[in-house]
Design an enzyme around this catalytic site. Structure first.
Site, mmCIF file in Angstrom:
data_model
loop_
_atom_site.group_PDB
_atom_site.id
_atom_site.type_symbol
_atom_site.label_atom_id
_atom_site.label_comp_id
_atom_site.label_asym_id
_atom_site.label_seq_id
_atom_site.Cartn_x
_atom_site.Cartn_y
_atom_site.Cartn_z
ATOM 1 N N ALA A 32 -14.539 2.280 -27.222
ATOM 2 C CA ALA A 32 -14.565 2.263 -25.757
ATOM 3 C C ALA A 32 -13.494 3.239 -25.267
ATOM 4 C CB ALA A 32 -14.355 0.853 -25.203
ATOM 5 N N HIS A 34 -11.107 6.176 -23.815
ATOM 6 C CA HIS A 34 -10.766 6.710 -22.493
ATOM 7 C C HIS A 34 -9.713 7.790 -22.702
ATOM 8 C CE1 HIS A 34 -7.238 4.267 -23.080
ATOM 9 N NE2 HIS A 34 -7.972 3.163 -23.149
ATOM 10 N N GLY A 36 -6.614 7.825 -22.466
ATOM 11 C CA GLY A 36 -5.416 7.431 -23.230
ATOM 12 C C GLY A 36 -5.636 7.716 -24.707
ATOM 13 N N HIS A 37 -6.769 7.251 -25.233
ATOM 14 C CA HIS A 37 -7.092 7.521 -26.639
ATOM 15 C C HIS A 37 -7.165 9.034 -26.880
ATOM 16 C CE1 HIS A 37 -9.240 3.512 -26.074
ATOM 17 N NE2 HIS A 37 -8.423 3.251 -27.078
ATOM 18 N N GLN A 61 -7.739 -9.340 -35.851
ATOM 19 C CA GLN A 61 -6.636 -9.322 -34.887
ATOM 20 C C GLN A 61 -6.996 -10.025 -33.577
ATOM 21 O OE1 GLN A 61 -6.709 -4.905 -34.819
ATOM 22 N NE2 GLN A 61 -6.238 -5.119 -32.646
ATOM 23 N N GLY A 149 -0.129 4.598 -29.279
ATOM 24 C CA GLY A 149 0.307 4.709 -27.892
ATOM 25 C C GLY A 149 1.468 3.784 -27.565
ATOM 26 N N LYS A 151 1.635 2.349 -24.941
ATOM 27 C CA LYS A 151 0.956 1.260 -24.196
ATOM 28 C C LYS A 151 1.096 -0.073 -24.934
ATOM 29 C CE LYS A 151 -2.614 -0.628 -21.797
ATOM 30 N NZ LYS A 151 -3.134 -1.577 -22.737
ATOM 31 N N ARG A 189 -10.225 -2.549 -21.821
ATOM 32 C CA ARG A 189 -10.534 -3.803 -21.130
ATOM 33 C C ARG A 189 -10.712 -3.615 -19.619
ATOM 34 N NH1 ARG A 189 -7.275 -5.853 -25.418
ATOM 35 N NH2 ARG A 189 -8.323 -7.593 -26.461
#
Ligand code: AMP
Length: 284
Positions: A32, A34, A36-37, A61, A149, A151, A189
């Site tokens: 998924a 975006h 950031g990836h 996980q 990241g 993040k 998410r």
């Protein structure tokens, strides 16, 4: 872009690159994708000869089956995005390929207590799963550099500790948080947010930015309490807002307690759990 689903095929590509003396970069993701990836992949491409990205929604996980089931899966669109940024190899393994002998094992790694607080306290077993999957992926790719990241602050800190404890030679490269125009950190998410929650979700970034101002002249406890109350807007429920020492993830009580201070938070927006963080003092 080479797309592979099996370990032997993946390893044969890597073997050929190693024979040519090429450096191997690796970015693990759950898909998924975006921007950031993609920022991780772009940096990996700049710094490494062979760039590999994996998409694997790792069941070990997830501490809630509902979260695992509802995790967005968009492999076709992801493939196009990775092609667009010039990624060399995409690895999309099955669960059986990743864990041929089952996933019911735990690695013997001293995490130095880094996994007990914040995400660890609210998501039992989460970091054992993260350590397991990242270790397995490093074993498969034998990468020189792994890209993660900021993040997921606690996650990269734990992986850094795993690399140290197991004396692995893979170097961890931590990349900045990519945010939307309104400040919300990009996350897979986010696409599950209700429109009204998406509209209001920038409250998280606003409160983190306020904490960065407040750290100058307010008590740590006061900052944490005020932040929690500011985050409690309709539809939102903060789980924690902690100021920590960015090196060992321990709580601080005063801004003089650590050279690197980070505010970390997890907030429920409806039934979507969002995490974010900001460095308040020092540099990573
Ligand atoms: P995930 O697919 O959520 O497991 O994330 C894969 C990698 O992308 C992790 O190292 C994340 O920290 C990183 N990542 C996720 N969101 C962002 C973001 N907004 N900015 C930078 N990196 C990110």
């Amino acid at each position: 872009m080479i797309i592979t689903t099996t370990v032997p095929e993946m390893q044969s590509v890597i073997q050929q690159a190693k024979v040519r003396g090429q450096s191997i970069g690796f970015t693990p993701t759950m898909g998924a994708l975006h921007d950031g990836h993609l920022s991780l992949v772009r940096r990996m491409k700049e710094e490494c000869d062979l760039s590999i990205c994996s998409i694997f929604v790792n069941p070990t996980q997830f501490n809630q089956t509902a979260d695992l089931d509802s995790y967005p899966r968009t492999v076709e669109a992801d493939t196009d995005l990775l092609r667009g940024v010039g990624c060399d190899v995409l690895f999309v393994p099955s669960v059986a390929e990743m864990y041929p002998h089952g996933s019911d094992y735990e690695l013997d790694v001293n995490l130095d207590g880094l996994d007990t607080r914040m995400e660890g306290a609210h998501r039992p077993g989460h970091f054992a799963g993260v350590v397991q999957v990242v270790h397995r992926l490093i074993e498969i790719t034998s990468c020189d550099r792994i890209y993660m990241g900021q993040k997921d602050f606690q996650q990269f800190t734990i992986i850094r500790q795993m690399l140290r404890d197991l004396k692995l030679t893979t170097r961890l490269v931590v990349c900045d948080i990519v945010r939307g125009e309104d400040g919300l950190a990009l996350s897979s998410r986010n696409r599950r947010l209700l429109p009204e929650h998406r509209r209001d979700a920038n409250v998280i970034h606003r409160v983190l930015s306020l904490a960065k101002e407040w750290i100058q002249d307010r008590d740590v406890k006061h900052i944490e309490e005020t932040a929690l109350s500011y985050l409690s807007i309709p539809g939102f429920r903060p789980e924690y807002f902690d100021l920590i020492n960015g090196h060992n993830l321990l709580s601080i009580t005063s801004k003089d307690d650590a050279e690197l201070i980070v505010a970390c938070t997890a907030v429920w927006a409806g039934d979507v759990r969002l995490i974010d963080n900001m460095v308040l003092k020092g540099t990573l």
